[in-house]
Motif scaffolding. Structure first.
Motif: not given
Length: 551
Positions: A50, A265, A285-286, A289, A291-294
């Motif tokens: 992360k 997101n 952020i992961d 992927s 992408s914003v995870e939370d």
């Protein structure tokens, strides 16, 4: 969508209890309170894979909380995350701990906490552009802002920056500051600068997104100091409108309106932490992927301050406390420091005290003004009164917290017609709050809010409108005498208002003014010590009734 709860002040009051004595108390400036503030115990133990962006905004000199921010950063790193720390503006002004060094001490403690990026807030200009540039030079983090241009149309700050994580993911950052800086900072300090707004602001944002995407950015994060209040929304310059109009932004980290809000997101990824580090923002952020995870907010429960940052902050606090914490007077009453309802919406006893003080500062010396004393009034903007004073001992620190901007006492000569225009413009949205709301001495007037404000053209270099007619304000008297549109009046004010700050453009075009060079906070201290003999008494227990508001 943004997750906001309108009425849970108890969440913030509980948060205040876990902070150290060196921390400034939570104020009433937060626009909203978020429902789902997490604690460090809610964070997964393993954050491997992360990247975390920790974010702050509108710290306003609460240096005693930076060690807790650094503690969270260290905690997340120990859990395996790569961590960035960013700020969305208004960090060099707000308490004596940063005011006395004109922002340099704020930079020093931010360096210790390990910030990576920051954008500019309107209050970063409070000590002038040269001082801001000097502060930026000592920053170990990058300062980014894209929508402030010089006279040649060139950005005066680095507009954007790229960060490549250890996993190879590219995060593009850019910053923008509110166009309200034109009137929310001393116009002298921003003279010659252009703050892109509305369509030009959106175009600027899209240009930054395109540039960062062209450099391979996997995600674009915008640090905005725009806010989501009604004033910004009316002009199309709020952060949520900016996000809607600017394609390609993945996360907006916002400041300016002191709003407490978290973001998902999906629809409207705008997040903000309040003011004075009430909460800490987390964007997860992961790496796999990209992408914003939370996205959520964090409190400081069960955290210990990080040692190095705490040592730096404590040194700053002790240095100022030794000088400013000594009582010089007493107050028998509580003085109103609230924003709304308060100094930005109605007459207050704090407004009475400060306006009385600056009026006394001028009139105590015969010959200071070229009109009869019956034609001298005082006026200060409610948005410049930033803290309460409680009954009990009063220190320089208390006064400086009320008046943190370093403004000086100034006299402006205006006609009665210009004075009417200024009052009409500065109460255009009353009873809704506005920073320019006039706190006065020597004048009695009425605001009829049942009548519409007749908006004329926007004042030059401003976001406020000149009234096309005087519909809402009636002046009953000046120092007990009949008011005349054609008479000349001396308005004792501050150098922010005298040069057209907030809603007071007509003062800047009045033609005649002078600056005493006396800081407003020093004038207030002198008034309390000399004229009030060290006691703020019962005459200031409540507003004296100079302003009538018809609703």
């Amino acid at each position: 969508m943004r997750r906001i709860l309108k009425s849970s002040i108890s969440v913030l009051l509980a948060l205040a209890l876990v902070l150290t004595a060196n921390v400034t108390a939570i104020t009433s400036n937060a626009t909203n309170v978020v429902a789902d503030v997490k604690s460090i115990a809610d964070v997964p133990a393993d954050l491997s894979g992360k990247t975390v962006i920790l974010h702050t905004n509108d710290v306003h000199g609460a240096v005693g909380r930076y060690p807790y921010i650094a503690s969270v950063k260290e905690n997340f790193q120990k859990r395996g995350a790569e961590v960035l720390l960013v700020d969305a503006g208004d960090y060099i002004q707000g308490t004596p701990y940063v005011n006395m060094s004109k922002g340099a001490d704020a930079i020093t403690v931010m360096n210790a906490a390990g910030y990576d990026f920051a954008t500019i807030g309107n209050h970063e200009f409070d000590y002038g552009l040269d001082q801001l540039k000097a502060d930026i030079k000592i920053a170990k983090f990058k300062t980014i802002c894209a929508n402030v241009l010089d006279e040649n149309g060139n950005s005066i700050f680095v507009p954007n920056a790229m960060y490549t994580t250890k996993s190879g993911m590219k995060l593009g950052f850019f910053g923008v500051v509110t166009p309200e800086t034109q009137t929310k900072s001393n116009p002298v300090y921003v003279k010659g600068l252009t703050f892109l707004s509305k369509d030009a602001l959106y175009a600027c944002g899209e240009a930054q997104v395109n540039e960062l995407k062209a450099q391979g950015a996997d995600l674009v994060i915008c640090l905005t100091h725009l806010g989501v209040d009604l004033e910004a929304a009316r002009e199309g310059n709020s952060s949520d409108i900016f996000y809607e109009k600017t394609k390609g932004i993945d996360v907006v980290i916002d400041g300016h309106s002191h709003t407490v809000m978290s973001a998902a997101n999906t629809v409207d990824p705008v997040t903000s932490t309040g003011t004075k580090l009430q909460t800490l923002g987390v964007v997860m952020i992961d790496n796999a992927s990209k992408s914003v995870e939370d996205s959520y907010l964090l409190n400081y429960d069960k955290l210990q301050p990080e040692v190095v940052t705490n040592a730096v902050a404590t040194d700053i606090i002790k240095k100022i406390d030794n000088e400013y914490n000594v009582a010089f007077a007493k107050s028998e009453v509580d003085l109103n420091g609230n924003k709304a309802p308060g100094n930005r919406t109605e007459e207050t006893n704090m407004g009475n005290l400060v306006s009385d003080a600056i009026l006394w500062t001028i009139l105590k010396n015969e010959g200071s003004v070229s009109v009869d004393s019956s034609h001298v009034i005082a006026l200060t903007n409610g948005g410049g009164l930033r803290a309460p004073i409680s009954a009990g001992n009063v220190s320089k620190k208390d006064v400086n917290a009320v008046l943190p901007f370093g403004n000086t006492v100034t006299v402006v000569y205006v006609t009665g017609e210009q004075l009417l225009e200024a009052l009409e413009a500065s109460t255009f949205c009353t009873p809704e709050p506005v920073g320019g709301f006039p706190q006065t001495s020597g004048i009695k007037f009425t605001i009829n809010t049942t009548r519409a404000f007749a908006a004329g053209p926007i004042y030059p270099g401003s976001t406020y409108h000149k009234p096309s007619s005087i519909n809402r304000v009636t002046i009953e008297s000046i120092n007990g005498q009949p008011f005349s549109k054609t008479d000349t009046y001396a308005v004792v004010t501050n150098n922010f208002i005298s040069v057209g700050g907030d809603t007071y453009y007509c003062f800047s075009s009045s033609g005649t003014s002078f600056d005493t060079g006396i800081p407003v906070d020093e004038a207030l201290i002198d008034y309390i010590k000399t004229e009030l003999h060290g006691v703020i008494g019962s005459s200031y227990a409540s507003p004296r009734g100079d302003i009538t508001i018809i609703k």
